[in-house]
Design an enzyme around this catalytic site. Structure first.
Site, mmCIF file in Angstrom:
data_model
loop_
_atom_site.group_PDB
_atom_site.id
_atom_site.type_symbol
_atom_site.label_atom_id
_atom_site.label_comp_id
_atom_site.label_asym_id
_atom_site.label_seq_id
_atom_site.Cartn_x
_atom_site.Cartn_y
_atom_site.Cartn_z
ATOM 1 N N ARG A 1 0.827 -1.209 0.000
ATOM 2 C CA ARG A 1 0.000 0.000 0.000
ATOM 3 C C ARG A 1 0.861 1.258 0.000
ATOM 4 O O ARG A 1 0.470 2.287 -0.566
ATOM 5 C CB ARG A 1 -1.005 -0.009 1.161
ATOM 6 C CG ARG A 1 -2.043 1.095 1.079
ATOM 7 C CD ARG A 1 -3.158 0.942 2.110
ATOM 8 N NE ARG A 1 -4.237 0.068 1.678
ATOM 9 C CZ ARG A 1 -5.349 0.494 1.052
ATOM 10 N NH1 ARG A 1 -5.519 1.771 0.783
ATOM 11 N NH2 ARG A 1 -6.269 -0.370 0.691
ATOM 12 N N GLU B 1 -9.452 6.237 7.258
ATOM 13 C CA GLU B 1 -8.018 6.470 7.127
ATOM 14 C C GLU B 1 -7.621 7.756 6.387
ATOM 15 O O GLU B 1 -6.650 8.405 6.775
ATOM 16 C CB GLU B 1 -7.369 5.278 6.393
ATOM 17 C CG GLU B 1 -7.391 4.002 7.202
ATOM 18 C CD GLU B 1 -7.098 2.777 6.335
ATOM 19 O OE1 GLU B 1 -7.906 2.491 5.436
ATOM 20 O OE2 GLU B 1 -6.056 2.143 6.547
#
Lengths: 161, 811
Positions: free
Chosen positions: B311, B766
């Site tokens: 990621r 997030e």
């Protein structure tokens, strides 16, 4: 083991404790008042704040025996007599002054102690006073807002419905 | 309609009165045992001898278990079975559990756990990036590389070129509620576990393995956590498994909660990163080619490190179209706590890398940072863009059965083999490498809205005027210097392990019209339960008070994914909507038949149901359906469409859509001490058509402060022996109330998500964390005001680091 007795939320209670039993443990395990939370075990996060003889105290720092004979207030005793939320509790709900809620009891208890000694604090005073209460979720913005609102001062609010 | 309303958190009343119950607050049955781990005092080596006599005879101790006493699997890993619950000989980090003590009280267990007499054959620990590279200590056989375009040629041919490096520290989660679990033995070897976890199915799976029973023999329940932030995705496994094993052996309930010190010493944290960059650009600051190298210390076990590092690579572009880009990622094995999930999951680290590059390029050209960023933006969304359209990717292949934790993001072992594409979502249609507006992993960006968001934020934050004012102010002030910075966020939404993008729900409607709601998501303060309840209430046209929110329970909804990757309301909201629609349609069909009208003429609204000309309460409608023998219970299921990703090739469409945000931060530093303050912050964040604006704004404010904390005051320090020296809030500085900026303006962009999400909302857990990057950039800007050189500010920008950067700027 020794006997302690104190007034907790207006009721006289007593119990057997060791010399090293912390007030937080006595409240949680002895009296089942689990609204007083233990976050850091080292008197820094403020999740365990209660009132002892009207003063805000971190109950993981104080021995139960030190509170012998004292008048102790916890989060469970903060609501109004009819069960409705007091003005600080209501403000935390209305102004979204909580997320996970773990710091909330300590925040409410600290806020109550602040407003008792300083009924109309400035925002800066609120922020400084709450330095010993850690919140990891909210970024504190809505907590400060809630306390300002609870003190009767104007805040720009997203009012809850 | 109950959606899009700023309702308070569903448990607010319980929280402010102290009634909200966490695992540690559950009344314990008589005879409950309390557990504590005895942990290693060295970072690397072998156990020579373990003498536990003193532990066993300590007051209150009932049992002491070592690895030899475990009946079945000795493993708590969420990925590749490389994480023993108790060491079976090797020691991999200081703080590793070696034995477990069961005693009559929490204190007795902790005190006894310190009495172990353990001798070791010590080895030199691998602690630094250099150590790990020299020893080739890494996960996967070599670095992962994602590449787009002809990078080397682009670098060589670019009119300008520069190189640099940024180091960024890890981060302790500091969820206010520490890890905790309670195991309650049942008849016939069954086990019920209360666990403070973001991933109940993972707990169920690991407990079943450890007890040698099928998953059906284990039920895991969690009503709420006192914060998670990723730290309870896999790190709760050890406590739950230890409790279950001792409970099974002793027949007594077992509880374990880490004290804060133990929690910080034992559990994993955010991955720290070093990012090296080599960038070619033109006179305007447009990037022509870039070569990133990521190094991350993963700690001793694999845990979720591979998808975290992936990621980071997937966010190496952030909001910028990179015509040629190479990202090389080294996942290093070190003798430290096993780094784990933390809000953003590598995204923040990758993003900070490119934001640093933007600053470096802007500084080299003497241009404004916001301007250079905008020049490099992806092209704007077109009117017809629908992120769920296209149908380019065809994720057909299902993963084969495996003993791995299929429900864990750590399930990535296939990465080292050639079967990766089947594992990670199957076939994808490659996008031509020179295609415009694609990411370095070949995904077209079709929903880009940062041009408009940037215009709006720079305007409302009065960026240009303040920047000019600051320059004047800095010219007149020697000791204090101010800085201001803008930074954008583009964050990909979906689990990159494609099959995790699914969710289930269970809804019951009772005869009195009250509704029981259950789904696979967990509540950690983010307000997921309230948002999902709002969706359910909207479906039935009733007040949200009619919906009872219930604890997450593997016995009600099975095979859940972790509440992670910001996916909670996207996935569970849709699953609940499906379940509610099923029940509503059944009621409607029943009433339509009774009243001789069409189903379309049955309307659920305002707590009532209208059937043709007749109006009745929802409760009356439900009662009628019950009397006509209509099932009032249903499950719902949802899977995210259109995602497919090959993590080995680094190509495909890992994300359903992107969430966007933009931030402007202003700071002041003391050039003699490095002390600093955040003065003003302006945030504009995209939550799609928000399900609950109040809860979303709370996520944005909290995310920003946590992100700024990561990059400023929060510093993890390990000494040369591998001992974590910052293991309490006394030495690890969490942002406090007084650190909050004096001016803090937060606004929602609030436009519908072009992707087909629940009520067109967007995930919000997030993305706002990365708005905190602007605070770091503002500090760097203030340092820049001290001299002509690039300040090269590293992270975290503690007062000491700010002082060093001031020195570097002065030269």
């Amino acid at each position: 083991m020794a006997q302690v007795s104190m007034t907790v939320n207006g009721k006289t209670v007593s119990g057997e404790v060791e010399g090293r039993t912390l007030l937080a443990e006595f409240l949680r395990e002895g009296l089942n008042l689990t609204g007083t939370h233990i976050g850091c075990d080292t008197s820094q996060c403020g999740a365990c704040v209660v009132h002892v003889n009207g003063e805000a105290v971190k109950s993981c720092t104080m021995f139960a025996m030190e509170a012998d004979g004292a008048d102790v207030g916890t989060i469970e005793g903060q609501a109004n007599a009819d069960g409705s939320l007091n003005v600080i509790q209501q403000a935390f709900q209305d102004h979204h002054g909580l997320q996970c809620g773990f710091c909330t009891p300590g925040m409410v208890m600290s806020a109550a102690a602040l407003l008792k000694e300083n009924p109309k604090p400035s925002e800066a005073e609120v922020r400084t006073y709450l330095e010993g209460n850690i919140c990891r979720c909210t970024g504190y913005h809505n907590i400060v807002k809630a306390i300002m609102a609870a003190s009767g001062q104007d805040v720009s609010a997203i009012a809850a419905e | 309609m109950s959606v899009a309303k700023p309702l308070p958190h569903d448990a607010a009343r319980l929280h402010v009165t102290g009634q909200a119950r966490y695992v540690d607050d559950i009344p314990l049955p008589q005879g409950t045992l309390h557990l504590a781990f005895g942990v290693s005092r060295i970072a690397r080596g072998q156990i020579k001898a373990m003498t536990l006599e003193e532990v066993k005879t300590a007051p209150g101790v009932v049992a002491v278990l070592t690895a030899d006493d475990l009946p079945f699997a000795n493993d708590v890993s969420p990925s590749v079975h490389d994480e023993p619950l108790l060491s079976d000989g090797p020691v991999h980090y200081m703080g590793q559990p070696l034995f477990v003590v069961a005693a009559t009280s929490h204190r007795a267990a902790r005190m006894a756990a310190r009495l172990g007499n353990i001798t070791y054959i010590e080895e030199t620990p691998i602690l630094t990036i250099e150590d790990a590279l020299a020893a080739d200590a890494r996960f996967e056989d070599g670095p992962r590389v994602y590449e787009k375009g002809r990078v080397d040629a682009a670098l060589t041919q670019a009119p300008h070129r520069l190189q640099g490096r940024i180091e960024m520290g890890g981060q302790e989660h500091f969820y206010l509620e520490g890890q905790a679990a309670l195991a309650l033995p049942q008849e016939g070897g069954d086990m019920v576990v209360q666990s403070s976890t973001q991933h109940p199915t993972e707990i169920q799976h690991k407990v079943a393995e450890a007890l040698g029973v099928p998953m059906h023999a284990v039920r895991v329940e969690i009503r709420r956590m006192g914060g998670g932030f990723g730290g309870k995705e896999s790190q709760g496994n050890a406590l739950a498994v230890a409790c279950a094993v001792v409970a099974a052996q002793s027949g007594r309930p077992c509880k374990m909660r880490y004290d804060r010190d133990d929690d910080m010493i034992i559990t994993g944290k955010r991955h720290d990163f070093r990012i090296d960059y080599d960038v070619g650009y033109d006179a305007q600051g447009r990037i022509l080619g870039i070569d990133f190298t990521h190094y991350t210390r993963c700690g001793w076990a694999q845990d979720l490190s591979l998808p975290v590092a992936d990621r980071a690579m997937l966010h190496a572009d952030n909001a910028y179209l990179l015509p040629a880009a190479r990202i090389t990622s080294h996942r290093l094995r070190t003798n430290m706590q096993s780094a784990t999930a933390f809000r953003g999951f590598g995204g923040p680290q990758g993003m900070l890398g490119i934001e640093r590059v933007m600053d470096h390029v802007a500084h080299a050209l003497g241009r404004d940072g916001a301007e250079v960023r905008r020049i490099n933006y992806y092209a704007a969304m077109t009117e017809s863009a629908d992120a769920s359209g296209g149908g380019i990717f065809d994720p057909k292949k299902q993963p084969t059965l495996s003993t791995e934790d299929l429900a864990s993001r750590g399930a990535v072992r296939a990465s080292s083999g050639s079967g990766g594409s089947a594992r990670f979502g199957g076939a994808y249609s490659a996008v031509p490498e020179d295609a415009e507006n694609t990411t370095p992993y070949s995904m077209p960006v079709t929903d880009f809205i940062l041009h408009e968001m940037t215009d709006q934020l720079l305007d409302t934050a009065d960026y240009d005027r303040r920047k000019a004012d600051l320059a004047r102010w800095n010219a007149q002030n020697e000791t204090l210097k101010k800085g201001i910075a803008f930074s954008p966020v583009k964050f990909g939404i979906s689990f990159t392990l494609t099959h995790l993008n699914q969710a289930g729900a269970l809804v019951h409607v009772y005869q009195d019209g009250s509704i029981h709601l259950n789904h696979g998501g967990t509540e950690m303060g983010q307000g997921l339960f309230q948002k999902v309840a709002q969706v359910a209430a909207a479906r039935f046209g009733v007040n949200v008070a009619a919906v009872k929110i219930t604890a997450t329970d593997t016995g009600k909804v099975p095979n859940t994914s972790a509440t992670a990757a910001s996916s909670g309301s996207d996935l569970n909201g849709m699953a609940v909507q499906a379940a509610c629609s099923t029940i509503r349609d059944r009621i409607a069909a029943c009433l339509a038949e009774l009243h001789g009208c069409s189903v379309e003429e049955v309307v659920f609204d305002g707590g009532d149901v209208r059937v043709g000309g007749v109006q009745m309460s929802f409760a009356k409608a439900v009662q009628t359906a019950y009397e006509n023998r209509v099932s009032l219970s249903a499950t719902g299921f949802y899977k995210t469409p259109d995602v497919a990703w090959d993590r080995i090739a680094g190509k495909g469409r890992p994300f359903f859509y992107f969430a966007y945000g933009a931030a402007v931060s202003e700071v002041v530093i003391d050039t003699r001490t490095g002390e600093n303050r955040l003065l003003r912050v302006d945030l504009l964040h995209d939550a799609g058509a928000s399900l609950n604006p109040a809860l979303d704004i709370g996520q944005i404010e909290g995310g920003f402060v946590q992100g700024a904390g990561w990059l400023t005051t929060e510093e993890l320090v390990w000494d040369d022996t591998g001992r974590l020296r910052t293991h309490a809030p006394s030495t690890y500085k969490i942002p406090a109330c007084s650190d909050r900026p004096a001016v803090f303006n937060v606004a929602l962009w609030n436009a519908a998500n072009p992707a087909r999400t629940v009520y067109r909302s967007k995930a919000v857990g997030e993305p706002p964390f990365m708005l905190g990057i602007s605070a770091h950039l503002a500090l760097a800007d203030a340092c820049s005001a001290c001299g002509p050189h690039f300040p090269d500010l590293q992270a975290p920008a503690t007062a000491e680091e700010v002082l060093r950067a001031v020195g570097r700027a002065r030269g």
